[in-house]
Design an enzyme around this catalytic site. Sequence first.
Site, PDB file in Angstrom:
ATOM      1  N   ASP A 200       0.857  -1.190   0.000  1.00  0.00           N
ATOM      2  CA  ASP A 200       0.000   0.000   0.000  1.00  0.00           C
ATOM      3  C   ASP A 200       0.896   1.243   0.000  1.00  0.00           C
ATOM      4  O   ASP A 200       1.975   1.243   0.596  1.00  0.00           O
ATOM      5  CB  ASP A 200      -0.895  -0.009   1.239  1.00  0.00           C
ATOM      6  CG  ASP A 200      -1.967   1.079   1.195  1.00  0.00           C
ATOM      7  OD1 ASP A 200      -2.118   1.704   0.125  1.00  0.00           O
ATOM      8  OD2 ASP A 200      -2.639   1.298   2.215  1.00  0.00           O
TER       9      ASP A 200
ATOM     10  N   ASP B 190      51.439 -37.133 -25.349  1.00  0.00           N
ATOM     11  CA  ASP B 190      52.282 -36.501 -24.333  1.00  0.00           C
ATOM     12  C   ASP B 190      53.479 -35.854 -25.022  1.00  0.00           C
ATOM     13  O   ASP B 190      54.119 -36.468 -25.882  1.00  0.00           O
ATOM     14  CB  ASP B 190      52.762 -37.540 -23.318  1.00  0.00           C
ATOM     15  CG  ASP B 190      53.453 -36.900 -22.124  1.00  0.00           C
ATOM     16  OD1 ASP B 190      52.736 -36.449 -21.220  1.00  0.00           O
ATOM     17  OD2 ASP B 190      54.698 -36.844 -22.124  1.00  0.00           O
TER      18      ASP B 190
ATOM     19  N   ASN C 128      60.002 -25.879 -19.490  1.00  0.00           N
ATOM     20  CA  ASN C 128      59.713 -25.005 -18.348  1.00  0.00           C
ATOM     21  C   ASN C 128      60.978 -24.656 -17.581  1.00  0.00           C
ATOM     22  O   ASN C 128      61.164 -23.511 -17.137  1.00  0.00           O
ATOM     23  CB  ASN C 128      58.705 -25.683 -17.410  1.00  0.00           C
ATOM     24  CG  ASN C 128      57.292 -25.661 -17.965  1.00  0.00           C
ATOM     25  OD1 ASN C 128      56.915 -24.745 -18.678  1.00  0.00           O
ATOM     26  ND2 ASN C 128      56.507 -26.675 -17.633  1.00  0.00           N
TER      27      ASN C 128
ATOM     28  N   ASP D 192      53.733 -22.334 -21.339  1.00  0.00           N
ATOM     29  CA  ASP D 192      52.307 -22.115 -21.626  1.00  0.00           C
ATOM     30  C   ASP D 192      52.085 -21.777 -23.097  1.00  0.00           C
ATOM     31  O   ASP D 192      51.125 -22.229 -23.721  1.00  0.00           O
ATOM     32  CB  ASP D 192      51.763 -20.989 -20.747  1.00  0.00           C
ATOM     33  CG  ASP D 192      51.656 -21.391 -19.287  1.00  0.00           C
ATOM     34  OD1 ASP D 192      51.795 -22.593 -18.992  1.00  0.00           O
ATOM     35  OD2 ASP D 192      51.445 -20.489 -18.441  1.00  0.00           O
TER      36      ASP D 192
ATOM     37  N   GLU E  54      51.082 -31.651 -19.732  1.00  0.00           N
ATOM     38  CA  GLU E  54      51.422 -31.660 -21.155  1.00  0.00           C
ATOM     39  C   GLU E  54      50.792 -32.857 -21.853  1.00  0.00           C
ATOM     40  O   GLU E  54      51.282 -33.325 -22.876  1.00  0.00           O
ATOM     41  CB  GLU E  54      52.944 -31.671 -21.339  1.00  0.00           C
ATOM     42  CG  GLU E  54      53.644 -32.919 -20.879  1.00  0.00           C
ATOM     43  CD  GLU E  54      54.087 -32.877 -19.415  1.00  0.00           C
ATOM     44  OE1 GLU E  54      54.998 -33.643 -19.079  1.00  0.00           O
ATOM     45  OE2 GLU E  54      53.529 -32.094 -18.629  1.00  0.00           O
TER      46      GLU E  54
END
Length: 461
Positions: free
Chosen positions: A53, A329, A337, A346, A372
């Site tokens: 209301d 693989d 790395n 990466d 990998e």
Amino acid sequence: MSGKILIVDDVATNRIVYKVKLGAACYAPILAADGEGCLLMARQAKPDLISLDLVLPDMPGTEVLRRLRADPATAAIPVVVFSAEDDAASRLGALAAGADDYLTKSVDDQTLLARLRNLLREREAIAELESGGAPIRALGFAEPVAGFQRLGTIALVSHRPETALRWRRDLRGQLPDKMMVISREAALSDTAITPAPDVFVIEYDLAEPIGGLRLMSELRSRAPTRHAAICIVKHSRGSAESAMAFDLGANDVVSATDDPREFGLRITRLLERKRATDTLRASVRDGLRLAVIDPLTGLFNRRYAVSKLAEIAAEAQTTGQPFAVMVVDLDRFKDVNDRFGHPAGDAVLTEVARRMAANIRHGDLLARIGGEEFLIALPEADLSMARPIAERLCRAVQDMPFDIPGFAPLALTASIGLAIGDVKTGWVEQPVASVIDQADQALLVAKSAGRNQVTISKSAA
């Protein structure tokens, strides 16, 4: 359908009357007598809808609305202002403050209940999306992305072009969004309007009685327009038309005699809700995608690969066609790395993923399942088809050196274990993990035999 409805009215008789009406319709009414009570119960009881209301003893209803919309815990709860006042200022004030609709207390029960059902359906649909997205958000996916908010598109559909042009004139000064006058046929075309409009404004009697409702049903049945917001414009204030439109799926119903400012506020509210649900739907969709995608390479991850391979095996059982599984693989990848750093590693993985994707068939499965290590599944492929593909993958890695900034091009090779799932040997009746294991064992043989080669599982030879 959920049905907890908070009734907010300072007159006890009104609260009791509407509690009885809603209870008879199998809803669960809860009551509040003032604005503070409404705000408290909205947070604690989490109602599915609020009937509010405008005249309350402690604060105006519009102030309650603003507070509800400003609080993240209550912002999405549908609110219907239910007032004895029917003047333009009250209606405009309530809609501008965030009301989903404005009904007078003289409204008939049929229209009232149809509108409540309509808003509760929308609320439940949003709740289902939020529920589906919760596990994804818990995993850290589907974060909201801030950015440019595109303008919406509003399609105006009337049997009389001059009517649609008047709507456009009434709305143009209030909304920056794109508006187009289109025919019924264009509204139903998959190519006439791309992307689909966000909001359709449709004449109730479109060339024939309830023609607009028929068009709305058609739009709801089609994928491009299923989630569009739809506003029905009727030429009379009859309640039966509104009730029917709400029950058939209209998001709002306006009268052609309504104040153009109210028309604009209602369309603005529809656009806001449409954008919010689109964002939520996209968040769930993107979160689901991210949950099965490797973020580095963009390939599928192990979770998805195992599930998809199970589907391929089940299909092979049905068709009798063999399928091939490869585990790939990269040889001596740890040296990459160690010598060049993980960013270089990466970059190599991303390029390997690209080369493999370019050397398999459309419809084959390619996933990164380890650091990998990659998995490839070839549906409907026997040894004579799979061996050349595996050998081509080896060459794709070996033949072209990988560029690493600051260093000489890097030569890299890959070893592949190949297994065949064949209904004739009973392989497809084994768990998918055992098929992967067979390919994995073949990969170990390839590694011990000198690397840079394809070795076929004894079971597939």
